[in-house]
Design a protein around this motif. Structure first.
Motif, PDB file in Angstrom:
ATOM      1  N   UNK A 117       0.637  -5.280  11.899  1.00 13.01           N
ATOM      2  CA  UNK A 117      -0.802  -5.186  12.121  1.00 13.01           C
ATOM      3  C   UNK A 117      -1.573  -5.465  10.826  1.00 13.01           C
ATOM      4  N   UNK A 118      -2.543  -6.376  10.924  1.00 11.98           N
ATOM      5  CA  UNK A 118      -3.445  -6.678   9.806  1.00 11.98           C
ATOM      6  C   UNK A 118      -4.856  -6.815  10.365  1.00 11.98           C
ATOM      7  N   UNK A 139      -8.182  -8.390  14.357  1.00 15.69           N
ATOM      8  CA  UNK A 139      -6.870  -8.043  13.816  1.00 15.69           C
ATOM      9  C   UNK A 139      -5.802  -8.861  14.509  1.00 15.69           C
ATOM     10  N   UNK A 140      -4.678  -9.000  13.818  1.00 11.15           N
ATOM     11  CA  UNK A 140      -3.528  -9.719  14.348  1.00 11.15           C
ATOM     12  C   UNK A 140      -2.317  -8.801  14.321  1.00 11.15           C
ATOM     13  N   UNK A 141      -1.439  -9.004  15.295  1.00  5.79           N
ATOM     14  CA  UNK A 141      -0.200  -8.240  15.367  1.00  5.79           C
ATOM     15  C   UNK A 141       0.754  -8.971  16.301  1.00  5.79           C
ATOM     16  N   UNK A 142       2.000  -8.521  16.299  1.00  2.93           N
ATOM     17  CA  UNK A 142       2.942  -9.022  17.298  1.00  2.93           C
ATOM     18  C   UNK A 142       3.590  -7.850  18.013  1.00  2.93           C
ATOM     19  N   UNK A 148       0.634  -9.678   2.416  1.00  2.00           N
ATOM     20  CA  UNK A 148       1.660  -8.630   2.587  1.00  2.00           C
ATOM     21  C   UNK A 148       1.040  -7.416   3.276  1.00  2.00           C
ATOM     22  N   UNK A 149       1.842  -6.701   4.059  1.00  2.05           N
ATOM     23  CA  UNK A 149       1.324  -5.531   4.758  1.00  2.05           C
ATOM     24  C   UNK A 149       0.635  -4.588   3.787  1.00  2.05           C
ATOM     25  N   UNK A 150      -0.443  -3.986   4.247  1.00  2.00           N
ATOM     26  CA  UNK A 150      -1.237  -3.090   3.425  1.00  2.00           C
ATOM     27  C   UNK A 150      -2.631  -3.641   3.235  1.00  2.00           C
TER      28      UNK A 150
END
Length: 161
Positions: A77-78, A97-100, A145-147
Motif C-alpha cells: 500500500x502506497x 493509493x495503490x496496492x495489490x 520504497x514502502x513507507x
C-alpha cells in the motif's frame, strides 16, 4: 503506547492556516504509509466517528481493527493525499493509493475525505468516499520504497490525478 491512550495534543492545531493544513495532510499521509494501525489510531479522538465507503466505524479500537484488516489485504500500500480546502477546524483532502491483493492484482483507489478536528488536533470525524479500479503493474505510479513518500515524488496534481 496503547491505542486507547490519548496524546495531549497532535499539532498542528486548529484553526488551520493553509500552511498548517498542508502539514496536517502530510502527517496523515505519512502515518497511513507507515501502515501501523495502533500508531495511526492515536491521531483520532477516542470516540472518533468514521464513514469509510459504506462502513461506519466508531472509536479507536474499531479504527485499529479496520486498518489491520485493510492493510492485511491491501499489500504494498502506497498513498498520496493532497489538500483540497480548509476552514477553522476542518480539512478536505483528495487522495489516491495503490496496492495489490494476495493474487498479485494491482489496484488504484481515488477518493475524497472530510475531516473535523478537536482543539488538541485529533481527528474526531472522518468521512471518506472511495472508488477503485484494477491497473496493470506496469501502470503503477507509486514505486517508492514502502513507507514515507519521498519529498521529491510527484503530487497528485503533478501526476494528473
Amino acid at each position: 503506547m496503547l491505542a486507547q491512550e490519548s496524546p495531549v495534543s497532535r499539532p498542528p492545531l486548529p484553526p488551520f492556516t493553509r500552511e498548517t493544513a498542508i502539514q496536517k495532510v502530510r502527517a496523515a499521509e505519512d502515518g497511513w504509509n507507515g501502515r501501523d494501525p495502533a500508531k495511526v489510531a492515536l491521531a483520532y479522538t477516542p470516540d472518533s466517528r468514521w464513514r469509510n465507503r459504506a462502513e461506519f466505524i466508531n472509536g479507536r479500537a474499531e479504527i485499529e481493527a479496520f486498518l489491520t484488516r485493510k492493510w492485511a489485504k491491501e499489500l504494498d500500500y502506497r498513498l498520496i493525499k493532497e489538500l483540497w480546502t480548509f476552514a477553522d477546524d476542518r480539512i478536505a483532502v483528495r487522495f489516491a493509493y495503490e496496492y495489490h491483493d494476495d493474487s498479485g492484482n494491482w489496484f488504484r483507489a481515488y477518493g475524497n475525505e472530510n475531516w473535523e478536528f478537536d482543539a488538541d488536533g485529533l481527528m474526531k470525524i472522518r468521512h471518506a468516499s472511495i472508488n477503485e479500479h484494477p491497473i496493470e503493474e506496469a501502470d503503477r505510479k507509486y514505486r517508492w520504497p514502502l513507507g514515507r513518500r519521498p519529498d521529491d515524488h510527484p503530487s497528485l496534481s503533478d501526476l494528473g490525478f
